[in-house]
Motif scaffolding. Structure first.
Motif, PDB file in Angstrom:
ATOM      1  N   GLU A  38       0.810  -1.221   0.000  1.00 56.16           N
ATOM      2  CA  GLU A  38       0.000   0.000   0.000  1.00 56.16           C
ATOM      3  C   GLU A  38       0.842   1.270   0.000  1.00 56.16           C
ATOM      4  O   GLU A  38       0.311   2.371   0.129  1.00 56.16           O
ATOM      5  N   GLY A  39       2.166   1.111  -0.144  1.00 55.30           N
ATOM      6  CA  GLY A  39       3.036   2.279  -0.092  1.00 55.30           C
ATOM      7  C   GLY A  39       3.856   2.293   1.175  1.00 55.30           C
ATOM      8  O   GLY A  39       3.553   1.593   2.141  1.00 55.30           O
ATOM      9  N   ILE A  40       4.921   3.101   1.192  1.00 52.73           N
ATOM     10  CA  ILE A  40       5.860   3.085   2.308  1.00 52.73           C
ATOM     11  C   ILE A  40       5.184   3.468   3.625  1.00 52.73           C
ATOM     12  O   ILE A  40       5.600   3.045   4.697  1.00 52.73           O
ATOM     13  N   ASN A  41       4.105   4.250   3.559  1.00 49.22           N
ATOM     14  CA  ASN A  41       3.358   4.611   4.775  1.00 49.22           C
ATOM     15  C   ASN A  41       2.124   3.732   4.982  1.00 49.22           C
ATOM     16  O   ASN A  41       1.278   4.039   5.821  1.00 49.22           O
ATOM     17  N   GLY A  42       2.022   2.674   4.213  1.00 48.99           N
ATOM     18  CA  GLY A  42       0.899   1.753   4.339  1.00 48.99           C
ATOM     19  C   GLY A  42       1.367   0.360   4.711  1.00 48.99           C
ATOM     20  O   GLY A  42       2.537   0.129   5.032  1.00 48.99           O
ATOM     21  N   ASP A  43       0.462  -0.583   4.646  1.00 46.02           N
ATOM     22  CA  ASP A  43       0.762  -1.966   5.015  1.00 46.02           C
ATOM     23  C   ASP A  43       1.367  -2.728   3.844  1.00 46.02           C
ATOM     24  O   ASP A  43       1.234  -2.348   2.679  1.00 46.02           O
ATOM     25  N   MET A  44       2.025  -3.815   4.186  1.00 44.83           N
ATOM     26  CA  MET A  44       2.572  -4.765   3.210  1.00 44.83           C
ATOM     27  C   MET A  44       2.088  -6.142   3.639  1.00 44.83           C
ATOM     28  O   MET A  44       2.492  -6.656   4.688  1.00 44.83           O
ATOM     29  N   ASP A  45       1.198  -6.728   2.851  1.00 42.16           N
ATOM     30  CA  ASP A  45       0.581  -8.000   3.216  1.00 42.16           C
ATOM     31  C   ASP A  45       0.975  -9.100   2.241  1.00 42.16           C
ATOM     32  O   ASP A  45       1.112  -8.859   1.035  1.00 42.16           O
ATOM     33  N   TYR A  46       1.156 -10.319   2.763  1.00 45.31           N
ATOM     34  CA  TYR A  46       1.578 -11.460   1.956  1.00 45.31           C
ATOM     35  C   TYR A  46       0.581 -12.617   2.115  1.00 45.31           C
ATOM     36  O   TYR A  46      -0.047 -12.776   3.162  1.00 45.31           O
ATOM     37  N   LEU A  47       0.500 -13.414   1.079  1.00 44.48           N
ATOM     38  CA  LEU A  47      -0.333 -14.612   1.118  1.00 44.48           C
ATOM     39  C   LEU A  47       0.118 -15.540   2.244  1.00 44.48           C
ATOM     40  O   LEU A  47       1.318 -15.721   2.476  1.00 44.48           O
ATOM     41  N   GLN A  48      -0.852 -16.149   2.924  1.00 47.77           N
ATOM     42  CA  GLN A  48      -0.548 -17.136   3.957  1.00 47.77           C
ATOM     43  C   GLN A  48      -1.024 -18.517   3.523  1.00 47.77           C
ATOM     44  O   GLN A  48      -2.111 -18.665   2.954  1.00 47.77           O
ATOM     45  N   TRP A  49      -0.219 -19.495   3.793  1.00 47.95           N
ATOM     46  CA  TRP A  49      -0.509 -20.884   3.420  1.00 47.95           C
ATOM     47  C   TRP A  49      -1.873 -21.315   3.928  1.00 47.95           C
ATOM     48  O   TRP A  49      -2.648 -21.953   3.219  1.00 47.95           O
ATOM     49  N   ASP A  50      -2.176 -20.985   5.177  1.00 44.48           N
ATOM     50  CA  ASP A  50      -3.384 -21.514   5.789  1.00 44.48           C
ATOM     51  C   ASP A  50      -4.658 -20.852   5.284  1.00 44.48           C
ATOM     52  O   ASP A  50      -5.742 -21.395   5.457  1.00 44.48           O
ATOM     53  N   THR A  51      -4.526 -19.705   4.643  1.00 52.03           N
ATOM     54  CA  THR A  51      -5.681 -19.125   3.955  1.00 52.03           C
ATOM     55  C   THR A  51      -6.133 -20.067   2.843  1.00 52.03           C
ATOM     56  O   THR A  51      -7.329 -20.332   2.676  1.00 52.03           O
ATOM     57  N   ILE A  52      -5.167 -20.584   2.101  1.00 47.85           N
ATOM     58  CA  ILE A  52      -5.488 -21.506   1.008  1.00 47.85           C
ATOM     59  C   ILE A  52      -6.005 -22.828   1.568  1.00 47.85           C
ATOM     60  O   ILE A  52      -6.933 -23.427   1.018  1.00 47.85           O
ATOM     61  N   SER A  53      -5.431 -23.289   2.664  1.00 46.33           N
ATOM     62  CA  SER A  53      -5.899 -24.530   3.284  1.00 46.33           C
ATOM     63  C   SER A  53      -7.354 -24.419   3.713  1.00 46.33           C
ATOM     64  O   SER A  53      -8.142 -25.353   3.547  1.00 46.33           O
ATOM     65  N   LEU A  54      -7.713 -23.264   4.270  1.00 45.98           N
ATOM     66  CA  LEU A  54      -9.093 -23.068   4.691  1.00 45.98           C
ATOM     67  C   LEU A  54     -10.042 -23.088   3.502  1.00 45.98           C
ATOM     68  O   LEU A  54     -11.110 -23.698   3.548  1.00 45.98           O
TER      69      LEU A  54
END
Length: 361
Positions: free
Chosen positions: A83-99
């Motif tokens: 989201e930019g240097i003043n925003g968040d940085m989010d990554y895919l999580q394995w368990d999201t796909i498992s769910l």
């Protein structure tokens, strides 16, 4: 911390929402949940705005597509969101796909390649758009695919595919930064992510679960405005399933009553008789998981509940309940709220859990 296991999954859904139907042309022009016509097939589709599961109610949108009678239920998730240097940085999580695999939802991973400068917040970007050509290619493959969501999703998580997709995302963000002349997070962060996901599935699992544990710990110490904790306390739970998935959740309320442990999700509203539909559906998707728990270590009996609280309610009720009409009349619920309550009354009865609706404690 609770340790639980889940073997099978079943759920009868009664709260239905009519989904709009579209001919697929561009993923970015579609609403967050809908039906799409694609190569003579109908797919129920939802979109995540971030790989993080706490952003913008992705569970609620998946819930709405869950019983659509389409040929496949599909959800689109960005592998990375910067989201930019003043925003968040989010990554895919394995368990999201498992769910999603557990729910038999087919996951298509994508990447953002367009954005705009945030009009009010410095060094942030907004209105990010998926690369439509990539999504189109994945949908074309999915239409021809005849195995389960589990097999499809595991294939999406192969080191080769994840590495390629993460590289595409990194290069796209470099281009966005250059085009908009705005500073994003250091691309080395994505390189580190690629290193983790490319080594092995076990490494990716470990990386994801460490992130999930950190988020779980933060959540267990925080009372959200839309939660109204009753007599219990927050408790962390780790759920293991037969797919190799581990789910790190924080239950809003856990307490003993008559030698039975109650696991309760809580949603609260200050300005309405009921929490928002998205809040309730978010809670219900978690209850789908909790309601299918095979066992919790060290416990003989446990029950599942959803607590809905509001400072505007005149009295309380526990669903399922044959006297729901009187409760609705006493509190002067709107027509849409009445429809919601009647659907929840049936859904709680069919799936053998309780919904507690009461004034804030």
């Amino acid at each position: 911390m609770l340790q639980a296991q889940i073997k099978n999954f079943s759920y009868q859904k009664n709260w239905h929402e009519q989904l709009e139907n579209f001919d697929f042309k561009n993923i970015n022009s579609l609403p967050g949940k809908c039906l799409i016509n694609f190569q003579n097939k109908t797919l129920a589709l939802s979109k995540w705005v971030s790989p993080k599961r706490t952003r913008s109610y992705p569970y609620a949108r998946v819930y709405d597509t869950f019983d659509s009678h389409a040929s496949k239920i599909v959800t689109i998730i960005p592998i990375i969101k910067d989201e930019g240097i003043n925003g968040d940085m989010d990554y895919l999580q394995w368990d999201t796909i498992s769910l999603m695999s557990l729910l038999n939802v087919y996951v298509i991973l994508g990447f953002y390649d367009k954005a705009e400068i945030h009009p009010k917040k410095a060094d942030k970007i907004t209105k990010q758009e998926f690369n439509n050509e990539y999504i189109l290619g994945q949908l074309t493959q999915l239409i021809k695919y005849h195995q389960s969501a589990l097999h499809w999703n595991l294939n999406q998580l192969s080191s080769e595919k994840l590495t390629k997709l993460a590289e595409l995302a990194k290069n796209a963000y470099i281009d966005i930064s250059s085009t908009l002349k705005i500073k994003l997070h250091n691309p080395r962060n994505i390189d580190n992510f690629i290193c983790k996901i490319s080594q092995s599935r076990e490494t990716f699992m470990g990386f994801s679960r460490q992130k999930a544990k950190q988020a779980q710990t933060r959540e267990s110490l925080t009372l959200q405005p839309k939660e109204n904790i009753g007599i219990g306390k927050k408790e962390k739970i780790i759920i293991n399933n037969y797919l190799g998935g581990q789910y790190f959740f924080t239950i809003d309320e856990v307490f003993f009553k008559n030698d039975t442990l109650y696991l309760c999700e809580s949603k609260h509203s200050k300005n309405s008789l009921l929490p928002s539909n998205d809040d309730i559906k978010d809670g219900l998707l978690k209850l789908m998981l909790y309601n299918n728990l095979h066992k919790i270590e060290g416990l003989k009996k446990f029950k599942i509940a959803l607590r809905l609280t509001s400072s505007l309610l005149q009295d309380s009720i526990i669903l399922p309940n044959e006297n729901l009409d009187s409760f609705i009349e006493n509190n002067a619920f709107s027509g849409s709220q009445t429809t919601t309550l009647k659907a929840l009354n049936i859904e709680s009865k069919q799936n053998h859990f309780e919904i507690w609706i009461n004034n804030e404690c």
